[in-house]
Design a protein around this motif. Structure first.
Motif, PDB file in Angstrom:
ATOM      1  N   ARG A 115       0.841  -1.187   0.000  1.00 49.17           N
ATOM      2  CA  ARG A 115       0.000   0.000   0.000  1.00 49.17           C
ATOM      3  C   ARG A 115       0.878   1.240   0.000  1.00 49.17           C
ATOM      4  O   ARG A 115       2.012   1.207   0.475  1.00 49.17           O
ATOM      5  CB  ARG A 115      -0.921  -0.019   1.219  1.00 49.17           C
ATOM      6  N   GLY A 116       0.389   2.319  -0.563  1.00 46.87           N
ATOM      7  CA  GLY A 116       1.175   3.539  -0.689  1.00 46.87           C
ATOM      8  C   GLY A 116       1.813   3.952   0.617  1.00 46.87           C
ATOM      9  O   GLY A 116       1.142   4.014   1.649  1.00 46.87           O
ATOM     10  N   ARG A 117       3.110   4.232   0.572  1.00 42.64           N
ATOM     11  CA  ARG A 117       3.866   4.515   1.790  1.00 42.64           C
ATOM     12  C   ARG A 117       3.938   5.997   2.132  1.00 42.64           C
ATOM     13  O   ARG A 117       4.680   6.399   3.018  1.00 42.64           O
ATOM     14  CB  ARG A 117       5.300   3.978   1.646  1.00 42.64           C
ATOM     15  N   GLY A 118       3.147   6.826   1.451  1.00 43.30           N
ATOM     16  CA  GLY A 118       3.197   8.252   1.720  1.00 43.30           C
ATOM     17  C   GLY A 118       2.228   8.715   2.792  1.00 43.30           C
ATOM     18  O   GLY A 118       2.314   9.844   3.259  1.00 43.30           O
ATOM     19  N   GLY A 119       1.287   7.829   3.169  1.00 41.54           N
ATOM     20  CA  GLY A 119       0.341   8.221   4.205  1.00 41.54           C
ATOM     21  C   GLY A 119      -1.074   7.759   3.936  1.00 41.54           C
ATOM     22  O   GLY A 119      -1.790   7.337   4.846  1.00 41.54           O
ATOM     23  N   ALA A 120      -1.509   7.831   2.671  1.00 40.10           N
ATOM     24  CA  ALA A 120      -2.889   7.469   2.353  1.00 40.10           C
ATOM     25  C   ALA A 120      -3.105   5.964   2.377  1.00 40.10           C
ATOM     26  O   ALA A 120      -4.205   5.492   2.664  1.00 40.10           O
ATOM     27  CB  ALA A 120      -3.284   8.042   1.000  1.00 40.10           C
ATOM     28  N   GLY A 121      -2.077   5.197   2.038  1.00 37.76           N
ATOM     29  CA  GLY A 121      -2.178   3.744   2.109  1.00 37.76           C
ATOM     30  C   GLY A 121      -2.996   3.104   1.008  1.00 37.76           C
ATOM     31  O   GLY A 121      -3.514   1.996   1.180  1.00 37.76           O
ATOM     32  N   PHE A 122      -3.110   3.744  -0.164  1.00 40.23           N
ATOM     33  CA  PHE A 122      -3.873   3.166  -1.268  1.00 40.23           C
ATOM     34  C   PHE A 122      -3.035   2.086  -1.960  1.00 40.23           C
ATOM     35  O   PHE A 122      -1.842   2.283  -2.207  1.00 40.23           O
ATOM     36  CB  PHE A 122      -4.267   4.242  -2.277  1.00 40.23           C
ATOM     37  N   PRO A 123      -3.619   0.921  -2.287  1.00 39.66           N
ATOM     38  CA  PRO A 123      -2.844  -0.175  -2.905  1.00 39.66           C
ATOM     39  C   PRO A 123      -2.139   0.254  -4.190  1.00 39.66           C
ATOM     40  O   PRO A 123      -2.768   0.783  -5.114  1.00 39.66           O
ATOM     41  CB  PRO A 123      -3.911  -1.238  -3.176  1.00 39.66           C
ATOM     42  N   VAL A 124      -0.840   0.001  -4.261  1.00 41.90           N
ATOM     43  CA  VAL A 124      -0.036   0.452  -5.398  1.00 41.90           C
ATOM     44  C   VAL A 124      -0.462  -0.230  -6.687  1.00 41.90           C
ATOM     45  O   VAL A 124      -0.603   0.418  -7.734  1.00 41.90           O
ATOM     46  CB  VAL A 124       1.463   0.208  -5.124  1.00 41.90           C
ATOM     47  N   GLY A 125      -0.670  -1.546  -6.650  1.00 41.57           N
ATOM     48  CA  GLY A 125      -1.062  -2.263  -7.856  1.00 41.57           C
ATOM     49  C   GLY A 125      -2.370  -1.768  -8.434  1.00 41.57           C
ATOM     50  O   GLY A 125      -2.530  -1.641  -9.659  1.00 41.57           O
ATOM     51  N   VAL A 126      -3.322  -1.477  -7.568  1.00 38.62           N
ATOM     52  CA  VAL A 126      -4.617  -0.954  -8.020  1.00 38.62           C
ATOM     53  C   VAL A 126      -4.430   0.419  -8.652  1.00 38.62           C
ATOM     54  O   VAL A 126      -5.003   0.728  -9.706  1.00 38.62           O
ATOM     55  CB  VAL A 126      -5.615  -0.877  -6.842  1.00 38.62           C
ATOM     56  N   LYS A 127      -3.612   1.251  -8.029  1.00 37.08           N
ATOM     57  CA  LYS A 127      -3.376   2.601  -8.553  1.00 37.08           C
ATOM     58  C   LYS A 127      -2.751   2.546  -9.942  1.00 37.08           C
ATOM     59  O   LYS A 127      -3.132   3.289 -10.844  1.00 37.08           O
ATOM     60  CB  LYS A 127      -2.478   3.378  -7.596  1.00 37.08           C
ATOM     61  N   TRP A 128      -1.778   1.654 -10.125  1.00 38.47           N
ATOM     62  CA  TRP A 128      -1.135   1.540 -11.427  1.00 38.47           C
ATOM     63  C   TRP A 128      -2.118   1.051 -12.491  1.00 38.47           C
ATOM     64  O   TRP A 128      -1.978   1.386 -13.668  1.00 38.47           O
ATOM     65  CB  TRP A 128       0.061   0.602 -11.340  1.00 38.47           C
ATOM     66  N   SER A 129      -3.096   0.271 -12.089  1.00 40.43           N
ATOM     67  CA  SER A 129      -4.049  -0.266 -13.062  1.00 40.43           C
ATOM     68  C   SER A 129      -5.005   0.805 -13.580  1.00 40.43           C
ATOM     69  O   SER A 129      -5.657   0.604 -14.609  1.00 40.43           O
ATOM     70  CB  SER A 129      -4.853  -1.416 -12.434  1.00 40.43           C
ATOM     71  N   PHE A 130      -5.095   1.944 -12.884  1.00 46.39           N
ATOM     72  CA  PHE A 130      -5.992   3.013 -13.312  1.00 46.39           C
ATOM     73  C   PHE A 130      -5.488   3.723 -14.567  1.00 46.39           C
ATOM     74  O   PHE A 130      -6.273   4.348 -15.279  1.00 46.39           O
ATOM     75  CB  PHE A 130      -6.169   4.053 -12.199  1.00 46.39           C
TER      76      PHE A 130
END
Length: 445
Positions: free
Chosen positions: A71-86
């Motif tokens: 999950r994103g390590r900047g604070g929000a914690g959004f899954p990285v793989g999901v974000k890249w798929s957008f």
């Protein structure tokens, strides 16, 4: 001071790199880990070579990242793989990947050390991101005060470009990717991703309304994906696996449910060995505190801010019962945030701490949203009045009222970041605020 000398000081004074998993921070026994030679010896750029050699397509890489549960390590914690798929990969539009290295959160100093000590991990991670998302250009937006990390990143980019690992036709694959390091102007608000994009474009660093989201309308109006430094730097190691190529499960297994892998925690404040500690997600707070040498001067632990100044403070009993992961900290009344662990001992004046925090958010508000622009000023002035001996009991109710009116009513999360400390400090340490007010009223009588 040179990178080598700074690193020696870290080893001698803090010993924090002894507690490193080797994912984003190198082990302490590595010699000059920031060089291309050292990075290559430890498996650096193997993932890029294999990917560009056709061993896994972009969809496969995204699936590995999803399995890894990073999950994103900047604070929000959004899954990285999901974000890249957008990212709309099939689009012929110019696309960008952007790294958020602004790191202005009080208590946070992990991204600085990644860039100083392991810059090629970030170069490789961003290049892999560019390949996966069909982007040919990347920008690393670095905090304005980070002159040494900026120099280290510039050197890493130069080394990678000179050896064919960056630029045109990387490794003869036909894939082009150019990476630019950009030094910001020291504005905390530019850590918000859309304010960062405005700053990159040469405009005032103000957050944008969303939607549209950056994956649709980002840098220069083109599709853009933004991730934190630690997130990008983790990708090469995740793809290399631990003896098994492209096995996201091994990274996932290092952590706990809902919090995969390892994480860098910046431990500062009243501890004997402040520094960055790269440990498994879900590590008990007690163990992390022990790694940092415990509370200094043999004092008792009073309170901890576990994720940077923008998350709720936790009293000692709550944090000592917590593990360092998203779920555990949330269940105990706070949040993981960026993993910025601020330790406070029994002598800490909590009113004074909150005054300093509230002043920070008052000064760093961009002023775009009325609740934040006006409310942060109200919070700071009231807390300062209480701390200077001119407060009243009515001020405490006013503080909560103002904080509640800021929370959830701004374009970006800075308003919440200003409100949550006030709410949590009064929840757990209201008696200290009351004691200051009472002592003044008693003296007046």
């Amino acid at each position: 001071m040179s990178i080598q000398k700074n690193r020696e000081l870290i080893a001698d004074r803090f010993g924090s790199l002894k507690h490193s998993s080797g994912v984003c921070l190198p082990a302490l026994d590595q010699k000059e880990p920031w060089t291309l030679e050292a990075y290559r010896k430890n498996g650096g750029y193997q993932a890029l070579e294999k990917v560009l050699g056709g061993e896994l397509d972009p969809a496969g890489i995204i699936e590995v990242l999803k399995i890894s549960n990073i999950r994103g390590r900047g604070g929000a914690g959004f899954p990285v793989g999901v974000k890249w798929s957008f990212m709309p990969r099939q689009s012929d539009d110019q696309k960008y990947v952007v790294c958020n290295s602004d790191e202005g959160e009080p208590g946070t100093c992990k991204d600085r050390d990644i860039m100083r000590l392991n810059p090629h991990a970030l170069v490789e991670g961003m290049t892999l991101g560019g390949y996966v998302m069909g982007a040919s250009v990347g920008y690393n937006y670095i905090r304005g005060e980070f002159h040494e990390p900026y120099s280290a990143m510039e050197q890493a980019v130069k080394e990678a470009r000179e050896t064919g690992l960056l630029g045109k036709n990387i490794l003869g694959s036909g894939f082009d990717f150019e990476l630019h390091n950009h030094l910001g102007s020291g504005a905390y608000i530019c850590g918000e991703e859309t304010a960062l994009l405005n700053s990159l474009e040469g405009r005032k660093g103000e957050p944008r309304f969303k939607p549209p989201f950056p994956a649709v309308f980002g840098l220069y109006g083109k599709p853009t994906t933004i991730n934190n430094t630690e997130s990008f730097a983790s990708v090469p190691t995740i793809l290399r696996g631990n003896g098994k190529w492209m096995d996201g499960q091994w990274f996932r297994g290092l952590g706990v449910e809902n919090s995969g892998g390892v994480k860098i925690f910046s431990v500062t404040g009243h501890v004997n060995k402040p520094g960055n500690y790269e440990v498994k997600m879900g590590t008990p707070f007690r163990e992390l505190l022990q790694m940092a040498g415990g509370v200094w001067k043999n004092r008792e632990l009073k309170a901890v801010i576990p994720g940077g100044s923008s998350v709720p403070v936790m009293p000692a009993e709550a944090v000592l019962a917590s593990n360092m992961d998203y779920t555990s900290l949330q269940e105990n009344g706070s949040a993981l945030g960026a993993g910025s662990v601020i330790i406070m001992d029994e002598t800490t004046d909590m009113v004074n701490v909150l005054e300093r925090i509230s002043k920070f958010y008052y000064e760093e508000s961009c002023g775009q949203c009325t609740p934040c622009r006006e409310g942060t000023g109200w919070l700071y002035r009231i807390i300062r009045r209480i701390n200077r001996g001119r407060g009243t009991f009515e001020d405490l109710d006013t503080l909560l009222d103002v904080a509640n009116r800021i929370e959830g009513r701004t374009i970006c999360a800075l308003g919440d970041a200003a409100a949550w400390p006030v709410q949590s400090f009064l929840k757990h340490f209201r008696h200290e605020f009351e004691a200051k007010i009472e002592s003044i009223q008693s003296d007046a009588a």
